[in-house]
Design a protein around this motif. Structure first.
Motif, PDB file in Angstrom:
ATOM      1  N   THR A  10      36.751  43.896  32.383  1.00  0.00           N
ATOM      2  CA  THR A  10      37.348  42.571  32.298  1.00  0.00           C
ATOM      3  C   THR A  10      36.238  41.539  32.446  1.00  0.00           C
ATOM      4  O   THR A  10      35.387  41.656  33.326  1.00  0.00           O
ATOM      5  CB  THR A  10      38.393  42.387  33.410  1.00  0.00           C
ATOM      6  OG1 THR A  10      39.433  43.356  33.229  1.00  0.00           O
ATOM      7  CG2 THR A  10      38.982  40.988  33.391  1.00  0.00           C
ATOM      8  N   TYR A  23      40.570  35.381  32.974  1.00  0.00           N
ATOM      9  CA  TYR A  23      40.018  36.720  32.799  1.00  0.00           C
ATOM     10  C   TYR A  23      40.469  37.270  31.457  1.00  0.00           C
ATOM     11  O   TYR A  23      41.627  37.111  31.067  1.00  0.00           O
ATOM     12  CB  TYR A  23      40.465  37.628  33.951  1.00  0.00           C
ATOM     13  CG  TYR A  23      40.025  37.062  35.276  1.00  0.00           C
ATOM     14  CD1 TYR A  23      38.742  37.292  35.749  1.00  0.00           C
ATOM     15  CD2 TYR A  23      40.869  36.246  36.020  1.00  0.00           C
ATOM     16  CE1 TYR A  23      38.313  36.740  36.949  1.00  0.00           C
ATOM     17  CE2 TYR A  23      40.449  35.691  37.214  1.00  0.00           C
ATOM     18  CZ  TYR A  23      39.181  35.942  37.675  1.00  0.00           C
ATOM     19  OH  TYR A  23      38.752  35.393  38.849  1.00  0.00           O
ATOM     20  N   SER A  40      43.742  40.122  25.705  1.00  0.00           N
ATOM     21  CA  SER A  40      44.728  39.805  26.725  1.00  0.00           C
ATOM     22  C   SER A  40      44.042  38.819  27.661  1.00  0.00           C
ATOM     23  O   SER A  40      42.986  39.129  28.231  1.00  0.00           O
ATOM     24  CB  SER A  40      45.147  41.077  27.471  1.00  0.00           C
ATOM     25  OG  SER A  40      46.094  40.764  28.468  1.00  0.00           O
ATOM     26  N   HIS A  42      44.255  36.287  30.913  1.00  0.00           N
ATOM     27  CA  HIS A  42      44.965  36.088  32.175  1.00  0.00           C
ATOM     28  C   HIS A  42      44.509  34.771  32.794  1.00  0.00           C
ATOM     29  O   HIS A  42      43.334  34.624  33.137  1.00  0.00           O
ATOM     30  CB  HIS A  42      44.653  37.235  33.139  1.00  0.00           C
ATOM     31  CG  HIS A  42      44.731  38.579  32.499  1.00  0.00           C
ATOM     32  ND1 HIS A  42      45.884  39.332  32.481  1.00  0.00           N
ATOM     33  CD2 HIS A  42      43.803  39.295  31.825  1.00  0.00           C
ATOM     34  CE1 HIS A  42      45.656  40.465  31.838  1.00  0.00           C
ATOM     35  NE2 HIS A  42      44.404  40.458  31.422  1.00  0.00           N
ATOM     36  N   THR A  44      44.895  31.959  35.846  1.00  0.00           N
ATOM     37  CA  THR A  44      45.394  31.668  37.183  1.00  0.00           C
ATOM     38  C   THR A  44      46.101  30.312  37.150  1.00  0.00           C
ATOM     39  O   THR A  44      45.918  29.540  36.190  1.00  0.00           O
ATOM     40  CB  THR A  44      44.251  31.670  38.212  1.00  0.00           C
ATOM     41  OG1 THR A  44      43.288  30.685  37.831  1.00  0.00           O
ATOM     42  CG2 THR A  44      43.592  33.044  38.309  1.00  0.00           C
ATOM     43  N   GLU A  64      53.562  37.359  30.383  1.00  0.00           N
ATOM     44  CA  GLU A  64      54.135  37.121  31.710  1.00  0.00           C
ATOM     45  C   GLU A  64      53.768  35.734  32.207  1.00  0.00           C
ATOM     46  O   GLU A  64      52.812  35.121  31.726  1.00  0.00           O
ATOM     47  CB  GLU A  64      53.661  38.170  32.714  1.00  0.00           C
ATOM     48  CG  GLU A  64      52.175  38.171  32.960  1.00  0.00           C
ATOM     49  CD  GLU A  64      51.741  39.251  33.952  1.00  0.00           C
ATOM     50  OE1 GLU A  64      52.599  39.861  34.613  1.00  0.00           O
ATOM     51  OE2 GLU A  64      50.530  39.467  34.057  1.00  0.00           O
ATOM     52  N   PHE A 102      50.953  31.837  37.323  1.00  0.00           N
ATOM     53  CA  PHE A 102      50.026  32.620  36.518  1.00  0.00           C
ATOM     54  C   PHE A 102      50.607  32.709  35.110  1.00  0.00           C
ATOM     55  O   PHE A 102      51.814  32.526  34.911  1.00  0.00           O
ATOM     56  CB  PHE A 102      49.877  34.043  37.076  1.00  0.00           C
ATOM     57  CG  PHE A 102      49.071  34.111  38.336  1.00  0.00           C
ATOM     58  CD1 PHE A 102      47.708  34.383  38.279  1.00  0.00           C
ATOM     59  CD2 PHE A 102      49.653  33.913  39.575  1.00  0.00           C
ATOM     60  CE1 PHE A 102      46.949  34.462  39.436  1.00  0.00           C
ATOM     61  CE2 PHE A 102      48.915  33.983  40.737  1.00  0.00           C
ATOM     62  CZ  PHE A 102      47.560  34.258  40.670  1.00  0.00           C
ATOM     63  N   THR A 104      49.865  35.170  31.371  1.00  0.00           N
ATOM     64  CA  THR A 104      49.071  36.083  30.544  1.00  0.00           C
ATOM     65  C   THR A 104      49.621  36.043  29.135  1.00  0.00           C
ATOM     66  O   THR A 104      50.841  36.105  28.934  1.00  0.00           O
ATOM     67  CB  THR A 104      49.135  37.530  31.084  1.00  0.00           C
ATOM     68  OG1 THR A 104      48.616  37.548  32.410  1.00  0.00           O
ATOM     69  CG2 THR A 104      48.329  38.483  30.211  1.00  0.00           C
TER      70      THR A 104
END
Length: 141
Positions: A10, A23, A40, A42, A44, A64, A102, A104
């Motif tokens: 990652t 990330y 993908s 991610h 925060t 998500e 969060f 993603t």
């Protein structure tokens, strides 16, 4: 059937392209005649991309969390799991997580003939980002 075991670590999103902690995991990289690039990503809470464009457009698919997306001059839209957003080639835009959530998403695009994925611009200011609508969870954005 062909299974490729993931041996790529990652990566942190570079500060030139992102505000906050982001990330990135590689999903697909251009290979041979394929120009498909997928990651993908991610985010925060409060993290977001800088303004940017893609030479061949981009699709993001929220997996998500709760996010935000905006095209330059348009409203900031709240995006949730299952939402798919397509940005036209050359469309100046940003996307990221809601302030207290969060998020993603899968980012999918075709690189151009030189292998470029994006042209990056200025960071989204706190003032621009704070114009986001409430996300419908009490008083949270």
């Amino acid at each position: 059937m062909q299974i490729t075991k993931n041996s790529v670590r990652t990566n942190s999103g570079p500060s030139e392209w992102f505000t906050g902690s982001v990330y990135i995991d590689a999903v697909a990289v251009p290979s041979g005649p394929s120009r498909v690039n997928a990651s993908s990503v991610h985010f925060t809470p409060g993290a977001r991309t800088a303004w940017h464009t893609h030479p061949n457009g981009q699709t993001i698919f929220v997996i998500e969390g709760v996010g935000l997306a905006q095209s330059r001059g348009g409203p900031i839209e709240v995006i949730r799991p299952g939402d798919r957003v397509f940005f036209e080639p050359g469309e100046d835009h940003w996307h990221g997580a809601a302030p207290k959530r969060f998020m993603t998403h899968l980012a999918m695009l075709d690189v151009d003939e030189q292998g470029n994925t994006a042209t990056w611009g200025d960071h989204v200011t706190d003032e621009e980002y704070s114009a986001a609508p409430a996300i419908g969870e009490g008083n949270e954005r």
